[in-house]
Design an enzyme around this catalytic site. Structure first.
Site, PDB file in Angstrom:
ATOM      1  N   SER A   1     -44.691  -3.584 -61.211  1.00  0.00           N
ATOM      2  CA  SER A   1     -44.966  -2.402 -62.030  1.00  0.00           C
ATOM      3  C   SER A   1     -43.826  -1.388 -61.941  1.00  0.00           C
ATOM      4  CB  SER A   1     -46.262  -1.740 -61.555  1.00  0.00           C
ATOM      5  OG  SER A   1     -47.267  -2.696 -61.379  1.00  0.00           O
TER       6      SER A   1
HETATM    7  N1  SAH Z   1     -48.991  -5.004 -57.657  1.00  0.00           N
HETATM    8  C1  SAH Z   1     -47.919  -5.899 -58.052  1.00  0.00           C
HETATM    9  C2  SAH Z   1     -47.820  -6.108 -59.541  1.00  0.00           C
HETATM   10  C3  SAH Z   1     -49.006  -6.806 -60.076  1.00  0.00           C
HETATM   11  S1  SAH Z   1     -48.787  -7.775 -61.518  1.00  0.00           S
HETATM   12  C4  SAH Z   1     -46.593  -5.465 -57.481  1.00  0.00           C
HETATM   13  O1  SAH Z   1     -46.526  -4.453 -56.772  1.00  0.00           O
HETATM   14  O2  SAH Z   1     -45.602  -6.174 -57.717  1.00  0.00           O
HETATM   15  C5  SAH Z   1     -50.454  -8.334 -61.600  1.00  0.00           C
HETATM   16  C6  SAH Z   1     -50.804  -9.426 -60.651  1.00  0.00           C
HETATM   17  O3  SAH Z   1     -52.202  -9.637 -60.738  1.00  0.00           O
HETATM   18  C7  SAH Z   1     -50.127 -10.755 -60.953  1.00  0.00           C
HETATM   19  O4  SAH Z   1     -49.390 -11.189 -59.875  1.00  0.00           O
HETATM   20  C8  SAH Z   1     -51.313 -11.686 -61.253  1.00  0.00           C
HETATM   21  O5  SAH Z   1     -51.121 -13.006 -60.782  1.00  0.00           O
HETATM   22  C9  SAH Z   1     -52.434 -11.006 -60.525  1.00  0.00           C
HETATM   23  N2  SAH Z   1     -53.784 -11.351 -60.975  1.00  0.00           N
HETATM   24  C10 SAH Z   1     -54.250 -11.463 -62.246  1.00  0.00           C
HETATM   25  N3  SAH Z   1     -55.552 -11.802 -62.238  1.00  0.00           N
HETATM   26  C11 SAH Z   1     -55.929 -11.909 -60.945  1.00  0.00           C
HETATM   27  C12 SAH Z   1     -57.142 -12.243 -60.271  1.00  0.00           C
HETATM   28  N4  SAH Z   1     -58.268 -12.540 -60.937  1.00  0.00           N
HETATM   29  N5  SAH Z   1     -57.148 -12.260 -58.925  1.00  0.00           N
HETATM   30  C13 SAH Z   1     -56.035 -11.981 -58.217  1.00  0.00           C
HETATM   31  N6  SAH Z   1     -54.858 -11.663 -58.783  1.00  0.00           N
HETATM   32  C14 SAH Z   1     -54.802 -11.625 -60.131  1.00  0.00           C
END
Ligand code: SAH
Length: 223
Positions: free
Chosen positions: A71
């Site tokens: 992000s």
């Molecule tokens: N917080 C992260 C960015 C997140 S991007 C950072 O600091 O880099 C969103 C993430 O959510 C992705 O890696 C994706 O794989 C994950 N995601 C999406 N659906 C999910 C679920 N049901 N359970 C766990 N992770 C999930």
């Protein structure tokens, strides 16, 4: 400071870059001094790999493995600020991604659980946490929309992928007085960042700002 993308910079250039990074955060509304201190300490450059590594100090989201994104720093700051983390809190983060957000939370909370549906992402983030000695983070591969029943309840929950509604199991796993911050909306439209506070009798909802996140997807990922 001899490894990574900053290897060739002088100490003045490093200091200048850090100042610009913090200035950008402040000018976009990140004013909480504990959050700013945490973001000053955690080097975002370590969480961005490959061709985009040299853009790690710009206020923009960047691609990471498994087609996901790290992000935008100001959004990380604003979400962390809205979460009002206390030093004794146990925090759940859904969506480990690069691990950057979890590393920020680890500076502010007693214990952080972070889950991602991609094994590759949790493995790589876990390796980085060990290298950085961030021993209060536990990394788990799971579908985070079910929360972590074994580790619940949580003082704070941060979801970093967009849900159509705040997932019921996550609401249930929030302690009374607890706060959850979650982007809510259709995956391909603009979403709203929502702050949910659990009261003695129910839940209070506050809409914070428009955001854009990758969708919360059910089940485990393929990598
Ligand atoms: N917080 C992260 C960015 C997140 S991007 C950072 O600091 O880099 C969103 C993430 O959510 C992705 O890696 C994706 O794989 C994950 N995601 C999406 N659906 C999910 C679920 N049901 N359970 C766990 N992770 C999930």
């Amino acid at each position: 400071m001899t490894q990574g993308p900053e290897g060739k910079l002088t100490s003045e250039e490093l200091a200048e870059r850090k100042m610009r990074f913090l200035f950008a955060l402040r000018s976009r509304g990140v004013t909480d001094s504990r959050v700013l201190t945490a973001m000053e300490k955690v080097d975002r450059g370590l969480f961005v790999r490959g061709t985009f590594a040299d853009r790690a100090y710009e206020d923009m989201p960047l691609p990471i493995a498994c087609g996901q994104t790290i992000s935008q720093p100001s959004v990380v700051g604003l979400m962390t600020q809205a979460l009002q983390v206390n030093p004794r809190d146990t925090v759940l983060e859904v969506g480990t991604g690069s691990g950057y957000q979890a590393a920020i939370l680890s500076q502010l909370a007693r214990r952080v659980y972070t889950v991602d549906r991609y094994r590759r992402l949790t493995r790589e983030a876990g390796e980085l946490f060990r290298k950085l000695d961030l021993v209060n983070i536990t990394t788990i591969t799971a579908d985070g929309s079910h929360g972590l029943p074994d580790q619940a309840p949580f003082d704070r929950i941060l979801v970093t992928a967009a849900a159509e509604d705040p997932p019921g199991p996550l609401l249930e796993q929030l302690k009374p007085g607890g706060i959850m911050v979650v982007p809510v909306g259709q995956s391909d439209a603009v979403q709203a960042l929502i702050k949910v506070t659990r009261t003695q009798s129910g839940f209070d909802y506050e809409e914070l700002r428009p955001v854009r996140f990758v969708p919360l997807v059910e089940g485990l990922g393929s990598e």
